[in-house]
Design an enzyme around this catalytic site. Structure first.
Site, PDB file in Angstrom:
ATOM      1  N   ARG A 171     108.216  -8.889 -88.919  1.00  0.00           N
ATOM      2  CA  ARG A 171     106.878  -8.331 -89.113  1.00  0.00           C
ATOM      3  C   ARG A 171     106.828  -6.835 -88.839  1.00  0.00           C
ATOM      4  NH1 ARG A 171     104.088 -13.017 -85.599  1.00  0.00           N
ATOM      5  NH2 ARG A 171     105.882 -12.405 -84.354  1.00  0.00           N
ATOM      6  N   ILE A 172     107.424  -6.401 -87.730  1.00  0.00           N
ATOM      7  CA  ILE A 172     107.377  -4.975 -87.402  1.00  0.00           C
ATOM      8  C   ILE A 172     108.348  -4.198 -88.283  1.00  0.00           C
ATOM      9  CG2 ILE A 172     107.770  -3.264 -85.599  1.00  0.00           C
ATOM     10  CD1 ILE A 172     106.884  -5.389 -83.562  1.00  0.00           C
TER      11      ILE A 172
ATOM     12  N   ASP B 173     119.232  -8.412 -92.090  1.00  0.00           N
ATOM     13  CA  ASP B 173     118.525  -9.510 -91.435  1.00  0.00           C
ATOM     14  C   ASP B 173     119.022 -10.812 -92.047  1.00  0.00           C
ATOM     15  OD1 ASP B 173     116.717 -11.482 -90.501  1.00  0.00           O
ATOM     16  OD2 ASP B 173     115.220  -9.934 -90.116  1.00  0.00           O
TER      17      ASP B 173
ATOM     18  N   GLU C 233     113.232  -1.489 -66.412  1.00  0.00           N
ATOM     19  CA  GLU C 233     111.982  -0.726 -66.422  1.00  0.00           C
ATOM     20  C   GLU C 233     111.255  -0.906 -65.106  1.00  0.00           C
ATOM     21  OE1 GLU C 233     109.718  -1.701 -69.929  1.00  0.00           O
ATOM     22  OE2 GLU C 233     111.237  -0.880 -71.276  1.00  0.00           O
TER      23      GLU C 233
ATOM     24  N   HIS D 160     107.626   2.841 -72.781  1.00  0.00           N
ATOM     25  CA  HIS D 160     107.247   1.527 -73.314  1.00  0.00           C
ATOM     26  C   HIS D 160     105.795   1.534 -73.834  1.00  0.00           C
ATOM     27  CE1 HIS D 160     108.335  -3.005 -72.979  1.00  0.00           C
ATOM     28  NE2 HIS D 160     107.568  -2.782 -74.028  1.00  0.00           N
ATOM     29  N   LEU D 161     105.585   2.348 -74.844  1.00  0.00           N
ATOM     30  CA  LEU D 161     104.240   2.540 -75.388  1.00  0.00           C
ATOM     31  C   LEU D 161     103.978   1.739 -76.666  1.00  0.00           C
ATOM     32  CD1 LEU D 161     103.844   6.420 -74.960  1.00  0.00           C
ATOM     33  CD2 LEU D 161     103.115   4.595 -73.402  1.00  0.00           C
TER      34      LEU D 161
ATOM     35  N   ALA E  48     102.913  -1.129 -77.474  1.00  0.00           N
ATOM     36  CA  ALA E  48     101.637  -1.839 -77.585  1.00  0.00           C
ATOM     37  C   ALA E  48     100.493  -1.066 -76.943  1.00  0.00           C
ATOM     38  CB  ALA E  48     101.749  -3.212 -76.924  1.00  0.00           C
TER      39      ALA E  48
END
Length: 530
Positions: A151-152, A171, A261, A279-280, A282
């Site tokens: 999806r991404i 993929d 993290e 980690h931005l 979302a």
């Protein structure tokens, strides 16, 4: 009536609370304050968290009524799925809430690397004007390699194609036709490494993918290649990345996620050809709101006793509207089967027959197992821990389907074997516009009777006077018969009677009737909600 309690362990958007609606008591807590959290969840039905709250076995030990944990986001590193499953607690997340935000951040990083925006900004704010030092590249006619065209990755491919980039993708689970729809060409991983000017990775974190972008992979790439990882920390080997950057064997990197993290001082952080973000992926207002609203809806479904498509520890998946009415039916059939057995079960088969057999009916097996164990274990039974209970007891389970059914549009059957070799079966269906739940078979006897709250079942040698004895004894104890069906096995001279009664039998009545009619099987089924 007491409203279910939903504990919000972290700050969630007003839209999330609105999506829960007025049917719940909303309690705000602090997931980082463990003693306060333990106190707040003691009588909670649902717990909603983001990333700061650790939900482990200790939490489940304090939350005896907990039915669902909802993570308003994608990652579940802070939730112990194994402990939740053992406790019978459903875990849900919002797997699609951040796909647009993550794809857009990926595109931003690609553009930032190409035009050297971050180092140019730092230089200018430091009082330096070095136009010639920060010459970039055009993306038009360059090649983008997308590892993972889900999806991404698919959104990134579509967006970067608009910049005139050629899109290559690797993929193993995507067809050439799907890749073509996204404007991408499927290639081998080595071919992607060799041809791509920019490589972005969008793979799940598994033992096979951890560190897949390493020194060996870098050696197959162009010296000018840009690497982007907004997917999962650890997909790029961070030590190998620093060595490749130091040696100049890759052109640069943009990294949003890290093996550990928070990370604030990795060696490559200070390099001008590296852009890092904390980690931005979302971290947009839209993604956070989508996540909160999504899990709020899942909480509502879970507390209504329904299966939830986004539950990570329930293998139910999305439930078709034609399958959904069968869930409460087969759960009740499971409880009937348990009532018929006086021995431990060794094997349980769930069968879906008819038109629904062509649909995804996996949810029906979960509901059947939930019904089987509801009245035989002390702990709460859910769609989550029912398969675990079967496994712990050494019971083999299977789901079968067939479109071959003659008498009904659809029929659901649970079959079981006991430790002594006895075979049991209960069959049911839904009839009419109102989808009335009915039992249409027990242990090979054909019948049709509404599946009401109170049922009594007897099997006996077929002879005159038995039905009269049933009515007489029940009448003597003021038990009204609402419906009755008798099915005969003429070859063996036996009969099965199923009675629908208005109330539960007084103590001792079942045994009295069984002795009077010399019943080989006598069972009472109480399906009334407590």
């Amino acid at each position: 009536m007491t409203r279910p309690v939903v504990v919000l362990a972290e700050e969630l958007s007003p839209a999330t609370v609105d999506a829960l609606g007025p049917d719940f008591e909303i309690r705000q807590s602090d997931g980082t304050d463990r003693p306060r959290l333990f106190a707040d969840i003691a009588d909670a039905d649902a717990l909603m968290v983001r990333s700061a709250t650790t939900v482990d076995a200790e939490v489940f030990g304090y939350a005896k009524k907990l039915k669902v944990v909802a993570r308003a986001g994608v990652g579940l590193d802070n939730v112990d799925i194994t402990a939740a499953t053992s406790a019978g607690v459903m875990v849900v997340n919002a797997p699609t809430s951040n796909i647009t935000s993550a794809a857009e951040l990926t595109c931003a990083h690609i553009l930032g690397l190409a035009r050297r925006i971050s180092p140019a900004h730092q230089s200018l704010t430091a009082g330096q004007w070095k136009r010639s030092q920060y010459t970039g590249i055009e993306l038009s006619e360059k090649t983008l390699g997308v590892i993972g065209l889900g999806r991404i990755g698919g959104l990134v491919a579509e967006r970067m194609a608009a910049f005139g980039m050629e899109i290559l993708a690797f993929d193993p689970y995507v067809t050439s036709a799907r890749a073509h729809q996204l404007g991408a060409q499927l290639v081998t991983l080595d071919e992607l490494y060799a041809k791509a000017d920019v490589i972005t990775i969008h793979m799940p974190k598994t033992p096979e993918t951890v560190g897949m972008l390493n020194a060996e992979a870098f050696a197959k790439m162009k010296d000018s290649v840009f690497l982007v990882n907004v997917a999962r920390g650890g997909l790029i080997d961070e030590t190998d990345l620093e060595e490749a950057l130091a040696a100049g064997t890759i052109g640069g990197a943009a990294v949003d996620v890290f093996a550990t993290e928070p990370s604030t001082d990795l060696p490559f952080f200070t390099r001008e050809n590296v852009v890092v973000t904390p980690h931005l992926g979302a971290s947009t207002h839209e993604a956070q709101e989508k996540a909160g609203v999504s899990v709020a809806r899942s909480v509502r479904l879970a507390l209504d006793g329904e299966l939830v498509p986004d539950a990570v520890n329930v293998a139910g998946g999305a439930i078709d509207q034609l399958v959904r009415p069968g869930i409460p039916l087969i759960e009740k059939l499971g409880r009937v089967l348990t009532a018929l057995s006086s021995e431990a079960l060794t094997d349980i088969e769930t069968e879906a027959a008819g038109e629904i057999a062509e649909l995804n009916v996996s949810a029906l097996q979960l509901a059947a197992l939930k019904g089987v164990f509801t009245d035989v274990v002390n702990d709460p039974v859910s769609y989550v821990n029912a398969p675990v209970l079967a496994e712990q007891r050494g019971i083999s389970t299977r789901l079968t389907t067939t479109t071959d059914v003659d008498d009904y549009r659809n029929a659901l059957t649970i079959r079981a074997s006991t430790s002594s070799g006895q075979n049991l079966s209960v069959r049911g269906t839904l009839t009419g516009p109102k989808q009335i739940q009915k039992i249409v078979g027990i242990n090979g006897y054909d019948l049709e009777i509404a599946l009401t709250d109170h049922l009594v079942v007897f099997e006996y040698a077929d002879r005159p006077g038995v039905v009269g004895a049933l009515g007489r004894i029940l009448g003597e104890h003021q038990v009204n018969i609402a419906g009755m069906q008798v099915s005969q096995n003429t070859r063996e001279g036996r009969a099965l009677a199923v009675l629908s009664v208005d109330t539960a039998l007084p103590p001792g009545v079942l045994e009295t009737i069984a002795a009077e009619v010399d019943a080989a099987l006598a069972a009472e089924v109480d399906l009334e909600e407590n």
